[in-house]
Enzyme design. Structure first.
Site, PDB file in Angstrom:
ATOM      1  N   SER A   1       0.852  -1.186   0.000  1.00  0.00           N
ATOM      2  CA  SER A   1       0.000   0.000   0.000  1.00  0.00           C
ATOM      3  C   SER A   1       0.882   1.227   0.000  1.00  0.00           C
ATOM      4  CB  SER A   1      -0.866  -0.007   1.252  1.00  0.00           C
ATOM      5  OG  SER A   1      -1.431   1.269   1.466  1.00  0.00           O
TER       6      SER A   1
ATOM      7  N   TYR B   1      -2.309  -1.215   9.872  1.00  0.00           N
ATOM      8  CA  TYR B   1      -2.329  -1.533   8.437  1.00  0.00           C
ATOM      9  C   TYR B   1      -1.015  -1.062   7.792  1.00  0.00           C
ATOM     10  CZ  TYR B   1      -4.006  -1.446   3.564  1.00  0.00           C
ATOM     11  OH  TYR B   1      -4.152  -1.628   2.212  1.00  0.00           O
TER      12      TYR B   1
ATOM     13  N   LYS C   1       1.797  -3.436   5.943  1.00  0.00           N
ATOM     14  CA  LYS C   1       2.163  -3.264   4.533  1.00  0.00           C
ATOM     15  C   LYS C   1       3.640  -2.890   4.389  1.00  0.00           C
ATOM     16  CE  LYS C   1      -1.806  -4.245   2.575  1.00  0.00           C
ATOM     17  NZ  LYS C   1      -1.974  -5.424   1.707  1.00  0.00           N
TER      18      LYS C   1
HETATM   19  N1  LIG Z   1      -8.650  -0.688  -2.647  1.00  0.00           N
HETATM   20  C1  LIG Z   1      -7.571   0.079  -2.559  1.00  0.00           C
HETATM   21  O1  LIG Z   1      -7.566   1.266  -2.988  1.00  0.00           O
HETATM   22  C2  LIG Z   1      -6.319  -0.480  -1.948  1.00  0.00           C
HETATM   23  C3  LIG Z   1      -5.262   0.420  -1.673  1.00  0.00           C
HETATM   24  C4  LIG Z   1      -4.075  -0.078  -1.175  1.00  0.00           C
HETATM   25  C5  LIG Z   1      -3.945  -1.442  -0.957  1.00  0.00           C
HETATM   26  N2  LIG Z   1      -4.977  -2.286  -1.205  1.00  0.00           N
HETATM   27  C6  LIG Z   1      -4.766  -3.705  -0.954  1.00  0.00           C
HETATM   28  O2  LIG Z   1      -5.286  -4.459  -2.037  1.00  0.00           O
HETATM   29  C7  LIG Z   1      -5.744  -5.729  -1.562  1.00  0.00           C
HETATM   30  C8  LIG Z   1      -7.161  -5.970  -2.010  1.00  0.00           C
HETATM   31  O3  LIG Z   1      -7.987  -4.983  -1.426  1.00  0.00           O
HETATM   32  P1  LIG Z   1      -9.490  -4.667  -1.909  1.00  0.00           P
HETATM   33  O4  LIG Z   1      -9.606  -3.193  -1.913  1.00  0.00           O
HETATM   34  O5  LIG Z   1      -9.801  -5.443  -3.127  1.00  0.00           O
HETATM   35  O6  LIG Z   1     -10.302  -5.206  -0.639  1.00  0.00           O
HETATM   36  P2  LIG Z   1     -11.530  -6.252  -0.512  1.00  0.00           P
HETATM   37  O7  LIG Z   1     -11.934  -6.216   0.907  1.00  0.00           O
HETATM   38  O8  LIG Z   1     -12.535  -5.960  -1.553  1.00  0.00           O
HETATM   39  O9  LIG Z   1     -10.853  -7.653  -0.878  1.00  0.00           O
HETATM   40  C9  LIG Z   1      -9.953  -8.306  -0.018  1.00  0.00           C
HETATM   41  C10 LIG Z   1     -10.280  -9.788  -0.058  1.00  0.00           C
HETATM   42  O10 LIG Z   1      -9.323 -10.477   0.778  1.00  0.00           O
HETATM   43  C11 LIG Z   1     -10.033 -11.499   1.471  1.00  0.00           C
HETATM   44  N3  LIG Z   1      -9.313 -11.864   2.697  1.00  0.00           N
HETATM   45  C12 LIG Z   1      -9.129 -11.092   3.793  1.00  0.00           C
HETATM   46  N4  LIG Z   1      -8.475 -11.785   4.738  1.00  0.00           N
HETATM   47  C13 LIG Z   1      -8.221 -13.028   4.218  1.00  0.00           C
HETATM   48  C14 LIG Z   1      -7.550 -14.176   4.719  1.00  0.00           C
HETATM   49  N5  LIG Z   1      -7.021 -14.192   5.935  1.00  0.00           N
HETATM   50  N6  LIG Z   1      -7.457 -15.261   3.906  1.00  0.00           N
HETATM   51  C15 LIG Z   1      -7.986 -15.253   2.654  1.00  0.00           C
HETATM   52  N7  LIG Z   1      -8.656 -14.188   2.151  1.00  0.00           N
HETATM   53  C16 LIG Z   1      -8.764 -13.087   2.930  1.00  0.00           C
HETATM   54  C17 LIG Z   1     -11.392 -10.906   1.756  1.00  0.00           C
HETATM   55  O11 LIG Z   1     -12.390 -11.900   2.024  1.00  0.00           O
HETATM   56  C18 LIG Z   1     -11.669 -10.088   0.491  1.00  0.00           C
HETATM   57  O12 LIG Z   1     -12.433 -10.810  -0.444  1.00  0.00           O
HETATM   58  C19 LIG Z   1      -5.556  -5.697  -0.040  1.00  0.00           C
HETATM   59  O13 LIG Z   1      -4.330  -6.314   0.313  1.00  0.00           O
HETATM   60  C20 LIG Z   1      -5.498  -4.224   0.268  1.00  0.00           C
HETATM   61  O14 LIG Z   1      -4.829  -3.952   1.472  1.00  0.00           O
HETATM   62  C21 LIG Z   1      -6.159  -1.831  -1.686  1.00  0.00           C
END
Ligand SMILES: NC(=O)c1ccc[n+]([C@@H]2O[C@H](COP(=O)([O-])OP(=O)(O)OC[C@H]3O[C@@H](n4cnc5c(N)ncnc54)[C@H](O)[C@@H]3O)[C@@H](O)[C@H]2O)c1
Length: 296
Positions: free
Chosen positions: A141, A153, A157
């Site tokens: 992130s 968080y 990260k």
């Molecule tokens: N959305 C953003 O702008 C953003 C920004 C920076 C980083 N991220 C990172 O991108 C990744 C995806 O995020 P997203 O926005 O799609 O979120 P999201 O919540 O839509 O998807 C995350 C998925 O991970 C699954 N998950 C969580 N814990 C788990 C575990 N212990 N075992 C297996 N599955 C698990 C959840 O069930 C969910 O379906 C994450 O690592 C998040 O930190 C997202």
């Protein structure tokens, strides 16, 4: 592919499958914040891939559990006979300022984000090494350069980023690349971002300059092509890199490096604190660099 049941992970799984990969759609199906579980997201995405003519199996395991992470890796080998690509995307966030974070919040966040990424890498590496080929893409992130609270968080990260640098080095002679993406997209994780930013501004935590500089969150599908590229043969020469990706943007971060140093003859003992207090502002931290740029 972990966390592939929703958001960015789902988009990446669909894109990898469209590019010809057979996909283990791992997702524990947790609620936002990491509690509970459901087999629906993983099974739905696996079915979606099969409906489009691709190959996929669902895996309802928590990557935060050491043995379950091993089963995720095992599922790929059992279902498809090999493992070439590992995309660690599963993650959670709890929107909390430091005083609101309890031990369970910290443990859950580190477990899903850092331990989960570590455990999947740990179990995948022997399989990849044996084959002399591998592509690992971790998900970090920009929170470690542009924080907004959520210190647990950010810490998790930061760990993922360091892990990526380390593994890229360890595996550099084995045909295995290790990179990370710091994505931004509109998902359930960021759905209330505008509301939260307004709250942070009202509380004086986020400046209006910072709020204005934030990148607009767009469709998660816009993140996926970079991951497909990093997972491909074409990216054989790319390793140990952290990319920023989302909307129409693909960026790459500089590698953290020491920029200046001062030295003292060790035989004359440790630096006197007064001397450091006098020297640092004039040397290492000259040109108004006492405060890190992200505090501006
Ligand atoms: N959305 C953003 O702008 C953003 C920004 C920076 C980083 N991220 C990172 O991108 C990744 C995806 O995020 P997203 O926005 O799609 O979120 P999201 O919540 O839509 O998807 C995350 C998925 O991970 C699954 N998950 C969580 N814990 C788990 C575990 N212990 N075992 C297996 N599955 C698990 C959840 O069930 C969910 O379906 C994450 O690592 C998040 O930190 C997202």
């Amino acid at each position: 592919m972990t966390g592939a049941g929703r958001g960015i992970g789902r988009a990446e799984a669909l894109a990898l499958a469209a590019a010809g990969a057979s996909v283990v759609v791992n997702d524990l199906g947790v609620a936002a914040g990491g509690r509970g579980s459901s087999n629906v997201p993983a099974e739905a995405v696996a079915q979606e891939i099969r409906d489009r003519g691709g190959e996929a199996v669902a895996s309802i395991e928590s990557v935060a559990d050491w043995a379950a992470a091993e089963r995720v890796v095992g599922t790929a080998v059992e279902a498809f006979g090999r493992l070439d690509i590992v995309v660690n995307n599963a993650g959670i966030v709890r929107q909390q300022m430091i005083e609101e974070i309890g031990e369970e919040d910290l443990d859950a966040t580190i477990a899903a984000n850092l331990k989960g990424t570590f455990a999947v890498c740990r179990h995948a590496v022997p399989v990849l090494r044996a084959a002399g080929y591998g592509r690992i893409v971790n998900t970090t992130s920009n929170q470690w350069t542009a924080p907004l609270g959520n210190a647990h968080y950010a810490a998790s990260k930061g760990g993922v980023t360091s892990l990526t640098y380390d593994l890229a080095f360890e595996l550099r002679g084995d045909g295995i690349t290790v990179n990370a993406v710091a994505p931004f997209a509109l998902t359930r994780m960021t759905a209330d971002a505008a509301e939260r930013d307004a709250d942070l501004q009202a509380r004086g935590i986020m400046s209006s300059t910072r709020a204005a500089a934030k990148e607009a969150r767009a469709d998660a599908a816009l993140v996926a092509p970079l991951v497909v590229y990093l997972a491909s043969d074409a990216a054989a020469g790319v390793s140990g890199r952290v990319f920023r990706v989302g909307g129409g943007k693909v960026g790459v971060y500089s590698h953290p490096t020491e920029v200046r140093a001062i030295f003292r003859d060790e035989s004359s003992g440790p630096w006197p604190c007064e001397e450091l207090a006098d020297l640092l502002p004039r040397t290492l931290l000259a040109y108004g660099e006492g405060r890190a740029p992200h505090l501006a």
